[in-house]
Each structure stands twice: as structure tokens, then as C-alpha cells.
Design a protein around this motif. Structure first.
Motif, PDB file in Angstrom:
ATOM      1  N   ALA A 112       0.850  -1.131   0.004  1.00 55.56           N
ATOM      2  CA  ALA A 112       0.084  -0.048  -0.010  1.00 55.56           C
ATOM      3  C   ALA A 112       0.845   1.302   0.057  1.00 55.56           C
ATOM      4  CB  ALA A 112      -1.042  -0.036   1.181  1.00 55.56           C
ATOM      5  N   ALA A 113       1.994   1.345   0.440  1.00 51.19           N
ATOM      6  CA  ALA A 113       2.911   2.278   0.623  1.00 51.19           C
ATOM      7  C   ALA A 113       3.483   2.716  -0.868  1.00 51.19           C
ATOM      8  CB  ALA A 113       4.173   2.130   1.448  1.00 51.19           C
ATOM      9  N   VAL A 114       3.239   1.783  -1.814  1.00 54.60           N
ATOM     10  CA  VAL A 114       3.618   2.035  -3.082  1.00 54.60           C
ATOM     11  C   VAL A 114       2.484   2.316  -4.013  1.00 54.60           C
ATOM     12  CG1 VAL A 114       4.782   1.045  -5.346  1.00 54.60           C
ATOM     13  CG2 VAL A 114       5.815   0.601  -2.889  1.00 54.60           C
ATOM     14  N   VAL A 115       1.369   1.521  -4.062  1.00 53.01           N
ATOM     15  CA  VAL A 115       0.242   1.666  -4.930  1.00 53.01           C
ATOM     16  C   VAL A 115      -0.805   2.118  -4.040  1.00 53.01           C
ATOM     17  CG1 VAL A 115       1.073  -0.275  -6.239  1.00 53.01           C
ATOM     18  CG2 VAL A 115      -0.425  -1.027  -4.513  1.00 53.01           C
ATOM     19  N   GLY A 116      -1.055   2.466  -3.151  1.00 46.66           N
ATOM     20  CA  GLY A 116      -2.390   2.977  -2.272  1.00 46.66           C
ATOM     21  C   GLY A 116      -2.966   1.863  -1.723  1.00 46.66           C
ATOM     22  N   SER A 117      -3.924   2.026  -0.665  1.00 49.71           N
ATOM     23  CA  SER A 117      -4.543   1.002   0.147  1.00 49.71           C
ATOM     24  C   SER A 117      -5.876   0.700  -0.532  1.00 49.71           C
ATOM     25  CB  SER A 117      -4.662   1.498   1.658  1.00 49.71           C
ATOM     26  OG  SER A 117      -5.207   2.789   1.581  1.00 49.71           O
ATOM     27  N   LYS A 118      -6.515   1.415  -1.419  1.00 46.09           N
ATOM     28  CA  LYS A 118      -7.789   0.923  -1.832  1.00 46.09           C
ATOM     29  C   LYS A 118      -7.545  -0.376  -2.660  1.00 46.09           C
ATOM     30  CE  LYS A 118      -8.220   3.804  -5.570  1.00 46.09           C
ATOM     31  NZ  LYS A 118      -9.100   4.047  -6.590  1.00 46.09           N
ATOM     32  N   PRO A 119      -8.832  -1.293  -2.732  1.00 43.10           N
ATOM     33  CA  PRO A 119      -8.678  -2.484  -3.143  1.00 43.10           C
ATOM     34  C   PRO A 119      -8.733  -2.244  -4.887  1.00 43.10           C
ATOM     35  CG  PRO A 119     -10.379  -2.682  -1.477  1.00 43.10           C
ATOM     36  CD  PRO A 119      -9.819  -1.523  -1.663  1.00 43.10           C
ATOM     37  N   LEU A 120      -7.994  -3.014  -5.648  1.00 46.24           N
ATOM     38  CA  LEU A 120      -7.890  -2.832  -6.865  1.00 46.24           C
ATOM     39  C   LEU A 120      -7.635  -4.065  -7.936  1.00 46.24           C
ATOM     40  CD1 LEU A 120      -4.842  -0.442  -7.810  1.00 46.24           C
ATOM     41  CD2 LEU A 120      -4.902  -1.563  -5.812  1.00 46.24           C
ATOM     42  N   PRO A 121      -8.245  -4.149  -8.966  1.00 45.67           N
ATOM     43  CA  PRO A 121      -7.839  -5.498  -9.943  1.00 45.67           C
ATOM     44  C   PRO A 121      -6.195  -5.525  -9.971  1.00 45.67           C
ATOM     45  CG  PRO A 121      -9.339  -3.742 -10.926  1.00 45.67           C
ATOM     46  CD  PRO A 121      -8.780  -3.015  -9.822  1.00 45.67           C
ATOM     47  N   ARG A 122      -5.942  -6.677 -10.195  1.00 42.29           N
ATOM     48  CA  ARG A 122      -4.432  -7.045 -10.300  1.00 42.29           C
ATOM     49  C   ARG A 122      -3.915  -6.382 -11.472  1.00 42.29           C
ATOM     50  NH1 ARG A 122      -2.178 -11.419  -7.498  1.00 42.29           N
ATOM     51  NH2 ARG A 122      -3.828 -12.647  -6.459  1.00 42.29           N
ATOM     52  N   THR A 123      -4.802  -6.087 -12.737  1.00 44.74           N
ATOM     53  CA  THR A 123      -4.018  -5.507 -13.574  1.00 44.74           C
ATOM     54  C   THR A 123      -3.651  -3.959 -13.506  1.00 44.74           C
ATOM     55  OG1 THR A 123      -6.247  -5.073 -14.257  1.00 44.74           O
ATOM     56  CG2 THR A 123      -5.252  -6.889 -15.431  1.00 44.74           C
ATOM     57  N   GLU A 124      -4.731  -3.350 -12.680  1.00 45.95           N
ATOM     58  CA  GLU A 124      -4.192  -1.892 -12.105  1.00 45.95           C
ATOM     59  C   GLU A 124      -3.192  -1.926 -11.345  1.00 45.95           C
ATOM     60  OE1 GLU A 124      -5.078   1.922 -12.592  1.00 45.95           O
ATOM     61  OE2 GLU A 124      -5.970   0.362 -13.765  1.00 45.95           O
ATOM     62  N   LEU A 125      -2.991  -2.820 -10.147  1.00 43.23           N
ATOM     63  CA  LEU A 125      -2.069  -2.742  -9.216  1.00 43.23           C
ATOM     64  C   LEU A 125      -0.783  -2.973  -9.931  1.00 43.23           C
ATOM     65  CD1 LEU A 125      -2.152  -4.605  -5.878  1.00 43.23           C
ATOM     66  CD2 LEU A 125      -0.329  -5.282  -7.535  1.00 43.23           C
ATOM     67  N   THR A 126      -0.645  -3.868 -10.926  1.00 46.67           N
ATOM     68  CA  THR A 126       0.683  -4.011 -11.714  1.00 46.67           C
ATOM     69  C   THR A 126       0.924  -2.917 -12.537  1.00 46.67           C
ATOM     70  OG1 THR A 126       0.310  -6.480 -12.079  1.00 46.67           O
ATOM     71  CG2 THR A 126       1.586  -5.461 -13.591  1.00 46.67           C
ATOM     72  N   LYS A 127       0.113  -2.018 -12.798  1.00 50.91           N
ATOM     73  CA  LYS A 127       0.390  -0.881 -13.589  1.00 50.91           C
ATOM     74  C   LYS A 127       0.783  -0.111 -12.959  1.00 50.91           C
ATOM     75  CE  LYS A 127      -2.199   2.471 -16.636  1.00 50.91           C
ATOM     76  NZ  LYS A 127      -1.680   3.750 -15.900  1.00 50.91           N
ATOM     77  N   LYS A 128       0.107   0.347 -11.621  1.00 50.33           N
ATOM     78  CA  LYS A 128       0.557   1.375 -10.792  1.00 50.33           C
ATOM     79  C   LYS A 128       1.915   1.055 -10.107  1.00 50.33           C
ATOM     80  CE  LYS A 128      -3.447   3.068  -8.732  1.00 50.33           C
ATOM     81  NZ  LYS A 128      -3.841   4.359  -7.802  1.00 50.33           N
ATOM     82  N   LEU A 129       2.313  -0.176  -9.856  1.00 51.28           N
ATOM     83  CA  LEU A 129       3.608  -0.470  -9.562  1.00 51.28           C
ATOM     84  C   LEU A 129       4.663  -0.127 -10.610  1.00 51.28           C
ATOM     85  CD1 LEU A 129       4.871  -2.044  -7.121  1.00 51.28           C
ATOM     86  CD2 LEU A 129       4.580  -4.215  -8.350  1.00 51.28           C
ATOM     87  N   TRP A 130       4.420  -0.365 -11.843  1.00 53.12           N
ATOM     88  CA  TRP A 130       5.172   0.038 -13.175  1.00 53.12           C
ATOM     89  C   TRP A 130       5.552   1.450 -13.124  1.00 53.12           C
ATOM     90  CZ3 TRP A 130       9.219  -1.989 -15.065  1.00 53.12           C
ATOM     91  CH2 TRP A 130       9.154  -3.707 -15.037  1.00 53.12           C
ATOM     92  N   ASP A 131       4.376   2.341 -12.528  1.00 54.49           N
ATOM     93  CA  ASP A 131       4.435   3.809 -12.694  1.00 54.49           C
ATOM     94  C   ASP A 131       5.443   4.102 -11.792  1.00 54.49           C
ATOM     95  OD1 ASP A 131       2.553   3.895 -14.935  1.00 54.49           O
ATOM     96  OD2 ASP A 131       0.683   4.245 -13.741  1.00 54.49           O
ATOM     97  N   TYR A 132       5.177   3.590 -10.703  1.00 57.93           N
ATOM     98  CA  TYR A 132       6.049   3.899  -9.321  1.00 57.93           C
ATOM     99  C   TYR A 132       7.621   3.724  -9.871  1.00 57.93           C
ATOM    100  CZ  TYR A 132       8.086   3.973  -4.768  1.00 57.93           C
ATOM    101  OH  TYR A 132       9.050   4.123  -3.584  1.00 57.93           O
ATOM    102  N   ILE A 133       7.599   2.554 -10.175  1.00 53.58           N
ATOM    103  CA  ILE A 133       9.346   2.234 -10.655  1.00 53.58           C
ATOM    104  C   ILE A 133       9.815   3.040 -11.688  1.00 53.58           C
ATOM    105  CG2 ILE A 133      10.485   0.154 -11.863  1.00 53.58           C
ATOM    106  CD1 ILE A 133       8.449  -1.800 -10.493  1.00 53.58           C
ATOM    107  N   LYS A 134       9.077   3.312 -12.879  1.00 48.87           N
ATOM    108  CA  LYS A 134       9.736   4.444 -13.902  1.00 48.87           C
ATOM    109  C   LYS A 134       9.885   5.602 -13.203  1.00 48.87           C
ATOM    110  CE  LYS A 134       8.062   1.626 -17.796  1.00 48.87           C
ATOM    111  NZ  LYS A 134       7.025   1.138 -18.401  1.00 48.87           N
ATOM    112  N   LYS A 135       8.613   6.275 -12.649  1.00 49.00           N
ATOM    113  CA  LYS A 135       8.856   7.665 -12.037  1.00 49.00           C
ATOM    114  C   LYS A 135       9.902   7.966 -10.865  1.00 49.00           C
ATOM    115  CE  LYS A 135       6.404   9.560  -8.573  1.00 49.00           C
ATOM    116  NZ  LYS A 135       5.558   9.538  -7.609  1.00 49.00           N
TER     117      LYS A 135
END
Length: 92
Positions: free
Chosen positions: A26-49
Motif C-alpha cells: 500500500a505504501a507504493v500503490v495505495g491502500s484501496k482494493p484494485l484489480p491485479r491489472t491496475e495494481l501492476t500498472k501502478k507498480l510499474w508507474d512507481y518504478i519508472k517515476k
């Protein structure tokens, strides 16, 4: 005779079902429930940013402090290993 078109591909329901990240993730992608596809996208956004992708080996992720918590303390992981490690930080 007209050629039959292939049926439209349906997204896998398991990937669309919302999952809840634990505190470390949650410290990386936020704490609200989200689909795995969205979770992976947010994780990659964090990695690239944050420039955490190894420029010499694009499949390698270099962990910062937040990602180390998700990657079980590892300093770097492959993107394939990352997927497996992230699965341990979500609940359905």
C-alpha cells in the motif's frame, strides 16, 4: 460461405477481481482494493517515476526502501520474480 470470426477475448475474471494490498504494498500503490491489472500498472508507474529499472538490464528492478519491504528485503529482483513477490502482499 462466410468465414466465422473468432469470439472476442474475454478478460480473465481472476485478474479483474479487486485485491487488497497489505501495508508494505500500500505504501507504493495505495491502500484501496484494485484489480491485479491496475495494481501492476501502478507498480510499474512507481518504478519508472523513481528510475528503479536497471538501465543496463531492463528486466531488473532495483528496490528503494518501499520496494525492499515488498521484495522481502532484496535489493534487486527480476520483473518475473517481482510478480511472484507481489502476490504475497495481496489478499482477495
Amino acid at each position: 460461405m462466410a468465414k466465422k470470426s473468432a469470439p472476442a477475448r474475454k478478460p480473465n475474471a481472476a485478474f479483474m477481481k479487486p485485491v487488497t494490498p497489505d501495508a508494505a504494498l500500500a505504501a507504493v500503490v495505495g491502500s484501496k482494493p484494485l484489480p491485479r491489472t491496475e495494481l501492476t500498472k501502478k507498480l510499474w508507474d512507481y518504478i519508472k517515476k523513481n528510475g528503479l529499472q536497471n538501465p543496463k538490464a531492463k528486466t531488473e528492478i532495483i528496490a528503494d526502501d518501499k520496494l525492499k519491504a515488498v521484495f522481502n528485503g532484496k535489493a534487486k529482483v527480476s520483473m518475473f520474480e517481482m510478480t511472484k513477490l507481489v502476490s504475497g502482499h495481496v489478499s482477495s
